[in-house]
Motif scaffolding. Structure first.
Motif, PDB file in Angstrom:
ATOM      1  N   VAL A  42      -8.306  43.447  23.034  1.00  0.00           N
ATOM      2  CA  VAL A  42      -8.044  42.388  22.041  1.00  0.00           C
ATOM      3  C   VAL A  42      -6.774  42.938  21.108  1.00  0.00           C
ATOM      4  N   HIS A  43      -5.904  41.398  20.779  1.00  0.00           N
ATOM      5  CA  HIS A  43      -5.280  41.875  20.267  1.00  0.00           C
ATOM      6  C   HIS A  43      -4.929  41.039  18.834  1.00  0.00           C
ATOM      7  N   LEU A  44      -4.608  41.789  17.779  1.00  0.00           N
ATOM      8  CA  LEU A  44      -4.594  41.836  16.529  1.00  0.00           C
ATOM      9  C   LEU A  44      -3.265  42.105  15.199  1.00  0.00           C
ATOM     10  N   GLY A  45      -3.394  41.456  14.035  1.00  0.00           N
ATOM     11  CA  GLY A  45      -2.308  41.920  13.250  1.00  0.00           C
ATOM     12  C   GLY A  45      -2.357  42.559  13.169  1.00  0.00           C
ATOM     13  N   PRO A  46      -1.342  43.510  12.060  1.00  0.00           N
ATOM     14  CA  PRO A  46      -1.937  44.685  11.243  1.00  0.00           C
ATOM     15  C   PRO A  46      -2.983  44.623  10.018  1.00  0.00           C
ATOM     16  N   THR A  47      -2.957  43.226   9.245  1.00  0.00           N
ATOM     17  CA  THR A  47      -4.164  43.235   8.966  1.00  0.00           C
ATOM     18  C   THR A  47      -5.481  43.287   8.774  1.00  0.00           C
ATOM     19  N   GLU A  48      -5.650  42.133  10.151  1.00  0.00           N
ATOM     20  CA  GLU A  48      -6.715  42.463  11.398  1.00  0.00           C
ATOM     21  C   GLU A  48      -7.294  43.926  10.845  1.00  0.00           C
ATOM     22  N   VAL A  53      -3.979  39.430  -4.449  1.00  0.00           N
ATOM     23  CA  VAL A  53      -4.041  38.843  -3.539  1.00  0.00           C
ATOM     24  C   VAL A  53      -4.791  37.639  -3.993  1.00  0.00           C
ATOM     25  N   GLU A  54      -5.660  36.872  -3.320  1.00  0.00           N
ATOM     26  CA  GLU A  54      -6.680  35.718  -3.693  1.00  0.00           C
ATOM     27  C   GLU A  54      -7.095  36.090  -2.986  1.00  0.00           C
ATOM     28  N   ALA A  55      -9.087  36.043  -3.243  1.00  0.00           N
ATOM     29  CA  ALA A  55      -9.889  36.411  -2.742  1.00  0.00           C
ATOM     30  C   ALA A  55     -10.282  35.032  -1.836  1.00  0.00           C
ATOM     31  N   ARG A  56      -9.787  34.438  -1.657  1.00  0.00           N
ATOM     32  CA  ARG A  56      -9.926  33.817  -0.326  1.00  0.00           C
ATOM     33  C   ARG A  56      -8.858  34.074   0.012  1.00  0.00           C
ATOM     34  N   THR A  57      -8.096  34.876   0.095  1.00  0.00           N
ATOM     35  CA  THR A  57      -6.898  35.257   1.216  1.00  0.00           C
ATOM     36  C   THR A  57      -7.705  36.194   2.375  1.00  0.00           C
ATOM     37  N   VAL A  58      -9.179  36.671   1.735  1.00  0.00           N
ATOM     38  CA  VAL A  58      -9.956  37.308   2.486  1.00  0.00           C
ATOM     39  C   VAL A  58     -10.524  36.608   3.601  1.00  0.00           C
ATOM     40  N   ASP A  59     -10.766  35.216   3.285  1.00  0.00           N
ATOM     41  CA  ASP A  59     -12.090  34.334   4.156  1.00  0.00           C
ATOM     42  C   ASP A  59     -11.045  34.118   5.524  1.00  0.00           C
ATOM     43  N   VAL A  60      -9.746  33.757   5.148  1.00  0.00           N
ATOM     44  CA  VAL A  60      -8.404  33.698   6.012  1.00  0.00           C
ATOM     45  C   VAL A  60      -8.744  34.340   7.171  1.00  0.00           C
ATOM     46  N   HIS A  61      -8.245  35.543   6.850  1.00  0.00           N
ATOM     47  CA  HIS A  61      -8.284  36.674   7.409  1.00  0.00           C
ATOM     48  C   HIS A  61      -9.187  37.303   8.529  1.00  0.00           C
ATOM     49  N   ILE A  62     -10.867  37.480   7.548  1.00  0.00           N
ATOM     50  CA  ILE A  62     -11.807  37.215   8.078  1.00  0.00           C
ATOM     51  C   ILE A  62     -11.819  36.355   9.668  1.00  0.00           C
ATOM     52  N   GLY A  63     -11.473  35.062   9.185  1.00  0.00           N
ATOM     53  CA  GLY A  63     -11.306  33.035  10.006  1.00  0.00           C
ATOM     54  C   GLY A  63     -10.830  34.405  11.327  1.00  0.00           C
ATOM     55  N   ARG A  64      -9.731  34.927  11.650  1.00  0.00           N
ATOM     56  CA  ARG A  64      -8.222  34.971  12.368  1.00  0.00           C
ATOM     57  C   ARG A  64      -9.267  36.295  12.656  1.00  0.00           C
ATOM     58  N   LEU A  65      -9.968  37.018  12.043  1.00  0.00           N
ATOM     59  CA  LEU A  65     -10.460  38.751  13.058  1.00  0.00           C
ATOM     60  C   LEU A  65     -11.308  38.057  13.894  1.00  0.00           C
ATOM     61  N   ARG A  66     -12.302  37.194  13.675  1.00  0.00           N
ATOM     62  CA  ARG A  66     -13.617  36.549  14.483  1.00  0.00           C
ATOM     63  C   ARG A  66     -12.789  35.873  16.237  1.00  0.00           C
ATOM     64  N   LYS A  67     -11.790  35.027  15.523  1.00  0.00           N
ATOM     65  CA  LYS A  67     -11.406  34.432  16.610  1.00  0.00           C
ATOM     66  C   LYS A  67     -10.599  35.453  17.442  1.00  0.00           C
ATOM     67  N   ALA A  68     -10.109  36.142  17.559  1.00  0.00           N
ATOM     68  CA  ALA A  68      -9.986  37.434  18.230  1.00  0.00           C
ATOM     69  C   ALA A  68     -10.908  37.953  19.096  1.00  0.00           C
ATOM     70  N   LEU A 107     -10.510  43.801  -0.046  1.00  0.00           N
ATOM     71  CA  LEU A 107      -9.146  43.642  -0.494  1.00  0.00           C
ATOM     72  C   LEU A 107      -8.576  44.621  -1.717  1.00  0.00           C
ATOM     73  N   ASP A 108      -9.456  45.452  -2.512  1.00  0.00           N
ATOM     74  CA  ASP A 108      -9.174  46.446  -2.667  1.00  0.00           C
ATOM     75  C   ASP A 108      -8.761  47.926  -1.171  1.00  0.00           C
ATOM     76  N   ALA A 109      -9.739  47.919  -0.380  1.00  0.00           N
ATOM     77  CA  ALA A 109      -9.796  48.416   0.913  1.00  0.00           C
ATOM     78  C   ALA A 109      -9.007  47.979   2.011  1.00  0.00           C
ATOM     79  N   VAL A 110      -8.427  46.710   1.588  1.00  0.00           N
ATOM     80  CA  VAL A 110      -7.214  46.505   2.990  1.00  0.00           C
ATOM     81  C   VAL A 110      -5.831  46.592   2.487  1.00  0.00           C
ATOM     82  N   TRP A 111      -5.880  45.776   1.413  1.00  0.00           N
ATOM     83  CA  TRP A 111      -4.599  45.515   0.881  1.00  0.00           C
ATOM     84  C   TRP A 111      -4.109  46.036  -0.640  1.00  0.00           C
ATOM     85  N   GLY A 112      -5.335  46.660  -1.476  1.00  0.00           N
ATOM     86  CA  GLY A 112      -5.184  47.704  -1.845  1.00  0.00           C
ATOM     87  C   GLY A 112      -5.052  47.308  -3.172  1.00  0.00           C
TER      88      GLY A 112
END
Length: 229
Positions: A153-159, A190-205, A180-185
Motif C-alpha cells: 500500500v502506497h501512503l503519503g507521510p501524513t497518512e 491544523v484545523e480539525a477537519r484536516t483529520v477527516d481529509v487524511h482519514i479519507g485518503r488513508l481509507r482509499k489507500a 492532531l496532537d499525536a500526528v501533527w504535534g
C-alpha cells in the motif's frame, strides 16, 4: 509488553512533557523528581530505559548513574542523560560515569525518540517491534512500508503517521483533537477537519475489494482502527 521508561527530571513542565510523549509513543512511564527517588523506583522495578537529568535535588544525575551501574539489575540499562551543560568535558564526564547517550537542552522530541529506539534496539530488541500487524494490515515503521492482504500500500507521510499511530493502539477511539496532537504535534495549528481529509485518503489507500474498512467512524467521538481478517 510495553517498554518501561523511568523519567528522572525535577522540572515539572519538562517531566510532564516527556511523560506525555513517551506515553503517546507506546511506552509505560514513571517519574522521579530527585536522585534518591530515582534510585528507589529503579530498585522497585528495573526500567528498560532511563531518561536522566544531570542537575537533580539530593543526588546529581551523574551520581545516580554511577550507582545504577553498580547494581546488577540496572548495570546494563540504557541511560540518556539530559543537561544544559554543553561543555565537552561535561559530556565526557557523563559518558564516563555510565550514560549511554547525552542530549543538550533544549532538544527535539523526534531526536530523543530516535536515540531511544537506537539504544533499545541494541539493549532489548524484543521490546521494539518494527513490524506491527493488526488483522490483515502490516506496518513496518523502520522501512516505511505498509501491506494489506499481502499487497503493498502506497501512503503519503501524513497518512503513514496516522496509520502507524492507529496500529499501535488497535480498537481505541481517538478524537480529532487527539489525532492532531499525536500526528501533527501540539505546536502546529491544523484545523480539525484536516483529520477527516487524511482519514479519507488513508481509507482509499487501504481499500480492498470485498473487505471491510478497518477504520471505524464513531459518531460524535472520532475514529478507531480495528482488525479485519
Amino acid at each position: 509488553m510495553k517498554p518501561y521508561v523511568l523519567i528522572v527530571e525535577d522540572e515539572d513542565a519538562l517531566a510532564t512533557l516527556l511523560e506525555y510523549n513517551f506515553d503517546k509513543e507506546g511506552y509505560e512511564t514513571a517519574i522521579a523528581m530527585d536522585g534518591e527517588e530515582a534510585l528507589l523506583l529503579a530498585s522497585e522495578r528495573a526500567p528498560d530505559l532511563i531518561v536522566l537529568d544531570w542537575m537533580l535535588p539530593k543526588l546529581s544525575g551523574v551520581e545516580v548513574c554511577r550507582r545504577l551501574r553498580r547494581r546488577k539489575e540496572t548495570s546494563k540499562t540504557p541511560v540518556i542523560m539530559l543537561t544544559a551543560r554543553s561543555d565537552e568535558t561535561d559530556r565526557i564526564t557523563g559518558l564516563d560515569f555510565g550514560a549511554d547517550d547525552y542530549m543538550i537542552k533544549p532538544f527535539s522530541m523526534p531526536e530523543l525518540f530516535a536515540r531511544t529506539r537506537a539504544l533499545m534496539r541494541r539493549a532489548k530488541p524484543s521490546l521494539l517491534e518494527d513490524i506491527i500487524r493488526v488483522g490483515d494490515v502490516e506496518v513496518d515503521s523502520q522501512a516505511f512500508r505498509v501491506k494489506r492482504n499481502g499487497e503493498t500500500v502506497h501512503l503519503g507521510p501524513t497518512e503513514f503517521r496516522l496509520l502507524d499511530h492507529f496500529v499501535r493502539h488497535p480498537g481505541r477511539v481517538f478524537s480529532r483533537e487527539q489525532l492532531l496532537d499525536a500526528v501533527w504535534g501540539r505546536d502546529v495549528y491544523v484545523e480539525a477537519r484536516t483529520v477527516d481529509v487524511h482519514i479519507g485518503r488513508l481509507r482509499k489507500a487501504l481499500k480492498v475489494s470485498g473487505k471491510p474498512d478497518p477504520i471505524r467512524t464513531v459518531r460524535s467521538a472520532g475514529y478507531a482502527f480495528e482488525a479485519v481478517e
